[in-house]
Design a protein around this motif. Structure first.
Motif, short mmCIF file in Angstrom:
data_model
loop_
_atom_site.label_atom_id
_atom_site.label_comp_id
_atom_site.label_asym_id
_atom_site.label_seq_id
_atom_site.Cartn_x
_atom_site.Cartn_y
_atom_site.Cartn_z
N LEU A 14 19.96 7.60 3.56
CA LEU A 14 20.73 6.48 3.01
C LEU A 14 20.37 5.17 3.70
O LEU A 14 19.58 5.13 4.64
CB LEU A 14 22.22 6.80 3.11
CG LEU A 14 22.62 8.05 2.31
CD1 LEU A 14 24.09 8.34 2.45
CD2 LEU A 14 22.24 7.90 0.84
N SER A 22 31.27 10.17 6.54
CA SER A 22 31.98 9.40 7.57
C SER A 22 32.39 8.01 7.07
O SER A 22 32.91 7.20 7.84
CB SER A 22 31.10 9.26 8.82
OG SER A 22 30.72 10.53 9.29
N GLY A 27 39.76 8.65 10.13
CA GLY A 27 39.48 8.06 11.45
C GLY A 27 40.35 8.60 12.57
O GLY A 27 40.37 8.04 13.67
N ILE A 28 41.04 9.70 12.32
CA ILE A 28 41.93 10.23 13.37
C ILE A 28 41.14 11.22 14.24
O ILE A 28 40.50 12.13 13.71
CB ILE A 28 43.17 10.94 12.76
CG1 ILE A 28 43.89 9.99 11.80
CG2 ILE A 28 44.11 11.42 13.87
CD1 ILE A 28 45.10 10.61 11.08
N THR A 203 15.01 7.09 4.40
CA THR A 203 13.90 8.03 4.63
C THR A 203 14.42 9.45 4.42
O THR A 203 15.29 9.89 5.18
CB THR A 203 13.35 7.85 6.07
OG1 THR A 203 13.01 6.48 6.25
CG2 THR A 203 12.14 8.73 6.32
N VAL A 205 14.19 13.48 4.39
CA VAL A 205 13.45 14.64 4.94
C VAL A 205 13.21 15.60 3.78
O VAL A 205 14.15 16.03 3.10
CB VAL A 205 14.28 15.33 6.05
CG1 VAL A 205 13.58 16.59 6.53
CG2 VAL A 205 14.53 14.37 7.20
N THR A 234 22.87 17.23 9.26
CA THR A 234 22.70 16.86 7.86
C THR A 234 23.86 17.30 6.97
O THR A 234 23.70 17.42 5.75
CB THR A 234 21.37 17.45 7.34
OG1 THR A 234 21.14 18.72 7.99
CG2 THR A 234 20.20 16.57 7.65
N TYR A 257 39.60 12.81 -0.63
CA TYR A 257 39.71 11.45 -1.18
C TYR A 257 40.38 10.52 -0.18
O TYR A 257 41.22 10.96 0.61
CB TYR A 257 40.60 11.47 -2.44
CG TYR A 257 39.98 12.20 -3.60
CD1 TYR A 257 40.04 13.59 -3.68
CD2 TYR A 257 39.36 11.50 -4.63
CE1 TYR A 257 39.48 14.26 -4.76
CE2 TYR A 257 38.81 12.17 -5.71
CZ TYR A 257 38.86 13.55 -5.77
OH TYR A 257 38.32 14.22 -6.84
N THR A 293 44.38 9.49 3.32
CA THR A 293 43.40 10.49 2.84
C THR A 293 44.13 11.78 2.49
O THR A 293 45.19 12.07 3.04
CB THR A 293 42.33 10.79 3.91
OG1 THR A 293 42.95 11.47 5.00
CG2 THR A 293 41.64 9.55 4.41
N ARG A 337 33.46 17.09 2.80
CA ARG A 337 33.56 17.62 4.17
C ARG A 337 32.62 18.82 4.30
O ARG A 337 32.75 19.79 3.55
CB ARG A 337 34.98 18.11 4.46
CG ARG A 337 36.08 17.09 4.30
CD ARG A 337 37.42 17.77 4.55
NE ARG A 337 38.57 16.94 4.29
CZ ARG A 337 39.20 16.89 3.12
NH1 ARG A 337 38.78 17.60 2.09
NH2 ARG A 337 40.27 16.13 2.97
N PRO A 338 31.70 18.79 5.28
CA PRO A 338 30.78 19.93 5.44
C PRO A 338 31.50 21.07 6.16
O PRO A 338 31.64 21.05 7.37
CB PRO A 338 29.64 19.35 6.30
CG PRO A 338 30.15 18.06 6.85
CD PRO A 338 31.47 17.72 6.25
N GLN A 364 36.89 19.21 8.46
CA GLN A 364 37.89 18.14 8.47
C GLN A 364 37.97 17.45 9.82
O GLN A 364 38.80 16.57 10.02
CB GLN A 364 39.27 18.71 8.07
CG GLN A 364 40.01 19.54 9.13
CD GLN A 364 39.52 20.97 9.24
OE1 GLN A 364 38.41 21.31 8.85
NE2 GLN A 364 40.35 21.84 9.82
#
Ligand SMILES: Cc1cc2nc3c(=O)[nH]c(=O)nc-3n(C[C@H](O)[C@H](O)[C@H](O)COP(=O)(O)OP(=O)(O)OC[C@H]3O[C@@H](n4cnc5c(N)ncnc54)[C@H](O)[C@@H]3O)c2cc1C
Length: 399
Positions: A14, A22, A27-28, A203, A205, A234, A257, A293, A337-338, A364
């Motif tokens: 990106l 992120s 932000g907690i 860039t 990968v 990633t 969200y 959120t 969320r991954p 989370q």
């Protein structure tokens, strides 16, 4: 890694830092909320979600085979003992990470953005509150305080707009809050001035060039970048890179969200961040912004912002802080969320390679655990004694 004198290349598809999950999270630094989702109550919650009965947990891509693979592993982690084991890993990582967060801004000479003022966990349901209070683990440090409704409002007057709905809450002294994207942008600007760090945005990968058990170069759409070691941080795309190498990271993109509102009356919104445990929403303020959120949606890689989800968040804000924010100009966002089935992230070296490492799947709690995971991996890679052991998600391909 850079602090240890190694040359570091940061590669991201990106245009800048913190543009993916992120970007607009709550932000907690939620040490008090570091719990594995998989647990004894989760199967019933999933059935409700399948039936469409819960606005905060939704399954909209039932036919996705990745979801079923992930779901089986998730169910295997729902026993009380697995929940305890996974929660213990998350809590140790979170507490360790939070201590490093406090030092990071000072070390990089960044403006203080992270507020170390604790966090609240609110309840609108008496029975839920009592069960939760009974389940709190005492770390022996007095870090969690139980507050009745009046004590809660006295601690955070910005909650008075919703006092009629609240039954009580907990104050976790170890929580912090800060704008994750802003912090990451400032960190990137700092890194940009360091001679041993190079930044490669825009860039992508596309592969890793290997010779036997060594990764020799990262292959990108702008050419190869030779390397002594690779760390895959990633998120939900980790498996796209690892799968061609013969192993799969079980990371599901659980969509969440956020809505961000301009504050017009600072006295009418909280300064202490909180999680509403009954409605499953998180609320934080940064400067003149209020961010809310919510929602865990299983929708594969779909990032679209659904009308029903944002109206759920917008209604909460209208009821709770309607007089204190500009209701006309919210900004909505969705992020993936991954999420690993067990909860803890994959953190370690890929077994069949000498120099391929993974730091992904923070679910989370990615902002909460980021400082600690980075530090632990740097310790492992440089052969130092690691500060914490046994915190990674279990993966047969990871050591
Ligand atoms: C609504 C919501 C609220 C949240 N609130 C909180 C909170 O209050 N506290 C908390 O701790 N956590 C919170 N989280 C979770 C947290 O935001 C995530 O865990 C965290 O952002 C994950 O960070 P990451 O860097 O691992 O992944 P990402 O932020 O997704 O970053 C992955 C990066 O990898 C890059 N990438 C992937 N594949 C490639 C490739 N092939 N080539 C080049 N680049 C690639 C992407 O471009 C991206 O920049 C929240 C999440 C959501 C959705």
């Amino acid at each position: 890694m850079a602090k240890r004198g190694l040359n570091v290349a940061v590669i991201d598809a990106l245009s800048g830092p913190a543009e993916m999950c992120s970007r607009a999270n709550a932000g907690i630094i939620a040490v008090g909320h570091a719990k594995a989702w998989a647990g004894p109550g989760a199967p019933a919650a999933m059935i409700n979600a399948f039936a469409g009965r819960d606005p905060s947990v939704k399954v909209t891509r039932l036919t996705d085979p990745t979801l079923w693979r992930w779901g089986v592993e998730f169910l295997l982690n729902c026993s009380p003992s697995a929940h305890r084991r996974n929660t213990d890993k998350l809590q140790r990582l979170s507490r360790y990470s939070r201590d490093l967060a406090a030092a990071a801004e000072v070390e990089m000479n960044l403006p203080a953005e992270i507020r170390h003022q604790g966090g609240l966990y609110l309840f609108q349901d008496k029975a839920q509150f009592s069960t939760y209070v009974a389940s709190i683990e005492d770390h022996g440090d007095g870090s969690v305080e139980v507050l009745g409704r009046d004590a809660l409002i006295a601690r955070e007057p910005g909650l008075s707009g919703m006092s009629g709905r609240l039954v009580g809450g907990l104050f976790s002294a170890t929580d912090s809050v800060g704008d994750c994207r802003l912090f990451t942008q400032r960190t990137t600007a700092y890194l940009n001035q360091i001679h041993n760090v190079s930044l490669h945005f825009k860039t992508r990968v596309i592969g890793l060039r290997r010779a036997n058990n060594i990764i020799e170069a990262v292959q990108t759409n702008h050419g190869d970048i030779p390397c002594a070691a690779v760390i895959l941080a990633t998120g939900v795309e980790t498996s796209d890179i690892t799968h061609p190498l013969g192993f799969r990271a079980t990371i599901y993109p659980v969509k969440g969200y956020s809505g961000t509102w301009k504050i017009i009356d600072p006295a009418g919104v909280p300064t202490i961040p909180y999680v509403d445990e009954t409605e499953l929403l998180a609320v934080a303020t940064y400067g003149r912004k209020l961010r809310v959120t919510a929602i865990a949606e299983f929708a594969a890689h779909d990032r679209s912002v659904s009308e029903a989800s944002i109206s759920h968040i917008a209604e909460y804000v209208r009821q709770s802080f309607g007089d204190a924010v500009d209701l006309e100009t919210p900004e909505f966002w969705a992020g993936l969320r991954p999420t690993t089935p067990a909860g803890p992230p994959y953190l370690g070296r890929v077994r069949m390679f000498d120099n391929l490492w993974v730091n992904a799947g923070h679910g989370q709690l990615g902002w909460t655990m980021s400082f600690g995971c980075g530090e632990l991996l740097a310790q492992r890679i440089t052969g130092e004694q690691t500060s914490l052991e046994n915190v990674s998600a279990t993966a047969s391909w990871l050591v």
